[in-house]
Design a protein around this motif. Structure first.
Motif, PDB file in Angstrom:
ATOM      1  N   ILE A   1       0.854  -1.188   0.000  1.00  0.00           N
ATOM      2  CA  ILE A   1       0.000   0.000   0.000  1.00  0.00           C
ATOM      3  C   ILE A   1       0.890   1.240   0.000  1.00  0.00           C
ATOM      4  CG2 ILE A   1      -1.975   1.080   1.138  1.00  0.00           C
ATOM      5  CD1 ILE A   1      -2.716  -1.508   2.337  1.00  0.00           C
ATOM      6  N   TYR A   2       1.992   1.134  -0.679  1.00  0.00           N
ATOM      7  CA  TYR A   2       2.953   2.232  -0.750  1.00  0.00           C
ATOM      8  C   TYR A   2       3.808   2.029  -2.000  1.00  0.00           C
ATOM      9  CZ  TYR A   2       6.210  -1.333   0.853  1.00  0.00           C
ATOM     10  OH  TYR A   2       6.950  -2.491   0.942  1.00  0.00           O
TER      11      TYR A   2
ATOM     12  N   GLY B   1      12.690   7.684  -1.556  1.00  0.00           N
ATOM     13  CA  GLY B   1      11.809   7.462  -0.412  1.00  0.00           C
ATOM     14  C   GLY B   1      10.520   6.780  -0.802  1.00  0.00           C
ATOM     15  N   GLY B   2       9.627   6.635   0.180  1.00  0.00           N
ATOM     16  CA  GLY B   2       8.361   5.955  -0.038  1.00  0.00           C
ATOM     17  C   GLY B   2       7.185   6.919  -0.036  1.00  0.00           C
ATOM     18  N   HIS B   3       6.083   6.487  -0.662  1.00  0.00           N
ATOM     19  CA  HIS B   3       4.853   7.273  -0.706  1.00  0.00           C
ATOM     20  C   HIS B   3       3.676   6.330  -0.489  1.00  0.00           C
ATOM     21  CE1 HIS B   3       7.273  10.511  -2.432  1.00  0.00           C
ATOM     22  NE2 HIS B   3       7.664   9.685  -3.393  1.00  0.00           N
ATOM     23  N   ASN B   4       2.782   6.677   0.441  1.00  0.00           N
ATOM     24  CA  ASN B   4       1.632   5.818   0.648  1.00  0.00           C
ATOM     25  C   ASN B   4       0.610   6.015  -0.469  1.00  0.00           C
ATOM     26  OD1 ASN B   4       0.126   8.140   1.302  1.00  0.00           O
ATOM     27  ND2 ASN B   4       0.413   7.862   3.504  1.00  0.00           N
ATOM     28  N   TRP B   5      -0.380   5.136  -0.522  1.00  0.00           N
ATOM     29  CA  TRP B   5      -1.323   5.145  -1.633  1.00  0.00           C
ATOM     30  C   TRP B   5      -2.074   6.478  -1.768  1.00  0.00           C
ATOM     31  CZ3 TRP B   5      -2.484   3.858  -6.190  1.00  0.00           C
ATOM     32  CH2 TRP B   5      -3.804   3.909  -6.675  1.00  0.00           C
ATOM     33  N   PRO B   6      -2.642   7.059  -0.711  1.00  0.00           N
ATOM     34  CA  PRO B   6      -3.326   8.341  -0.886  1.00  0.00           C
ATOM     35  C   PRO B   6      -2.407   9.433  -1.437  1.00  0.00           C
ATOM     36  CG  PRO B   6      -3.937   7.353   1.204  1.00  0.00           C
ATOM     37  CD  PRO B   6      -2.794   6.538   0.661  1.00  0.00           C
TER      38      PRO B   6
ATOM     39  N   SER C   1       7.663   2.885  -8.311  1.00  0.00           N
ATOM     40  CA  SER C   1       7.011   1.578  -8.439  1.00  0.00           C
ATOM     41  C   SER C   1       6.000   1.425  -7.310  1.00  0.00           C
ATOM     42  CB  SER C   1       8.067   0.468  -8.357  1.00  0.00           C
ATOM     43  OG  SER C   1       7.448  -0.796  -8.221  1.00  0.00           O
ATOM     44  N   TYR C   2       4.840   0.829  -7.626  1.00  0.00           N
ATOM     45  CA  TYR C   2       3.776   0.753  -6.620  1.00  0.00           C
ATOM     46  C   TYR C   2       2.724  -0.275  -7.054  1.00  0.00           C
ATOM     47  CZ  TYR C   2       1.169   3.668  -9.978  1.00  0.00           C
ATOM     48  OH  TYR C   2       0.564   4.155 -11.106  1.00  0.00           O
TER      49      TYR C   2
END
Length: 361
Positions: free
Chosen positions: A251-252, A275-280, A315-316
């Motif tokens: 979910i990221y 870095g990472g990014h959450n779905w919203p 990528s997600y």
């Protein structure tokens, strides 16, 4: 908030299971509590050879357990470990150490009124995360899980947790080179299921970008590069029953910067991990916004974003790749889906996609 009956009626779609790791709970998600079969609280930690839960983590765990009032079928387990968490190799190295670890884990499960334990040792025989490892980890990992299974059964019997209601034991486990010090066939009998961490295939430590949670192999993937299907086939070949395998969804997303522009940045060298990014966040700020263009890899059944101006790559997982994973689970007769991590999707959009995708059609 859903009524108890309404929530309970939604759970366990078509015999498949939806299992989520959670380090907390957002009250707005309670409306979807009936769509989840098991929540795994992350994390307890090995400390002084014992499995312990920090005082600050008791309340978040009990918030998960309280959801059983909404969905009586919900199970809540405790995960011990996580990336960069050590103490496993040391505890597993002796009979006394394994017994202390196992007994304390079982007693923690019982004391917190949880339903089982999940072991997240990342990874036996490996020290990439900065933890201690040993050539003996392979044999000791099996012996540790055997001891935990025995302790869970003993403590469970004292609390009336037997038969179908026994305390469960699962593992969070990777694939490919990260299980080269794991005897999959040997640990299989002690486990109720395997949580396959089929995400983070590419990250800050890999030489290229790529699909961090891709289902199948891209045409651009090098050699035996990791994919969800390759992980599943590895465990099936070791003799694990399909219904004991839960594949992972993310979910990221993971972002890479200074990426070589060939093939829109897919499986290319990069300058640094961004870095990472959450779905919203992905939806609101990145997907087809600010120069980030969505692409779909039909071979991998995975999306990715490429920013041709900044040379950034993300990528997600998204609804389309989730749907592909759900179809794969059904085609392979797997146990279901596992995801990291509950609080990263407050709207429950992707979790709802998982649940709906596992319904019989």
């Amino acid at each position: 908030m859903l009524a108890c009956g309404a929530a309970a009626a939604q759970s366990s779609p078509a015999g498949y299971r939806v299992v989520g790791y959670a380090n907390g709970w957002n009250p707005v998600q309670t409306k979807d509590a009936g769509k989840i079969d098991t929540l795994i609280f992350a994390f307890a930690h090995p400390q002084g050879g014992k499995v312990t839960l920090a005082d600050r983590d008791v309340k978040p765990l009990q918030q998960l357990i309280a959801l059983k009032k909404i969905n009586p079928k919900l199970k809540v387990d405790i995960s011990v470990g996580g990336w960069s968490v050590g103490g496993f190799s040391e505890a597993a190295s002796t009979v006394a150490g394994r017994q202390l670890f196992a007994d304390s884990a079982a007693e923690l499960v019982a004391a917190q009124h949880a339903d089982g334990l999940d072991v997240d040792w990342e990874y036996p025989g490996h020290h990439e995360s900065g933890i201690q490892s040993s050539p003996q980890d392979e044999a000791n990992y099996t012996l540790l899980l055997k001891a935990i299974r025995t302790s869970l059964d003993r403590v469970g019997a004292a609390h009336g947790r037997t038969g179908a209601n026994h305390y469960t034991l699962s593992v969070a486990i990777a694939d490919g080179p990260f299980v080269d010090h794991v005897d999959i066939a040997a640990i299989n009998p002690y486990l109720d299921w395997f949580n396959l961490m089929t995400y983070d295939f590419v990250n800050a430590m890999t030489p290229t970008t790529g699909h961090h949670t891709g289902l199948h192999a891209s045409k651009l993937i090098a050699g035996d590069g990791r994919t969800t299907d390759r992980a599943v086939q590895q465990f099936l070949a070791a003799g694990v029953a399909p219904n004991k395998l839960l594949i992972g969804a993310a979910i990221y997303g993971r972002e890479f910067a200074d990426v070589k522009p060939d093939h829109n940045g897919l499986y290319q060298a990069f300058g640094h991990y961004q870095g990472g990014h959450n779905w919203p966040e992905l939806k609101s700020d990145y997907i087809n916004k600010q120069g980030y263009v969505r692409h779909w890899d039909a071979d991998a059944q995975a999306p990715y974003l490429w920013n041709a101006k900044t040379h950034c790559f993300i990528s997600y997982d998204d609804p389309q790749s989730i749907a592909a994973k759900m179809a794969y689970i059904k085609a392979q007769h797997l146990g279901g889906i596992m995801y990291w991590e509950q609080t990263l999707d407050p709207s429950d959009e992707l979790i709802d996609d998982m649940w709906r995708g596992l319904q019989d059609r």
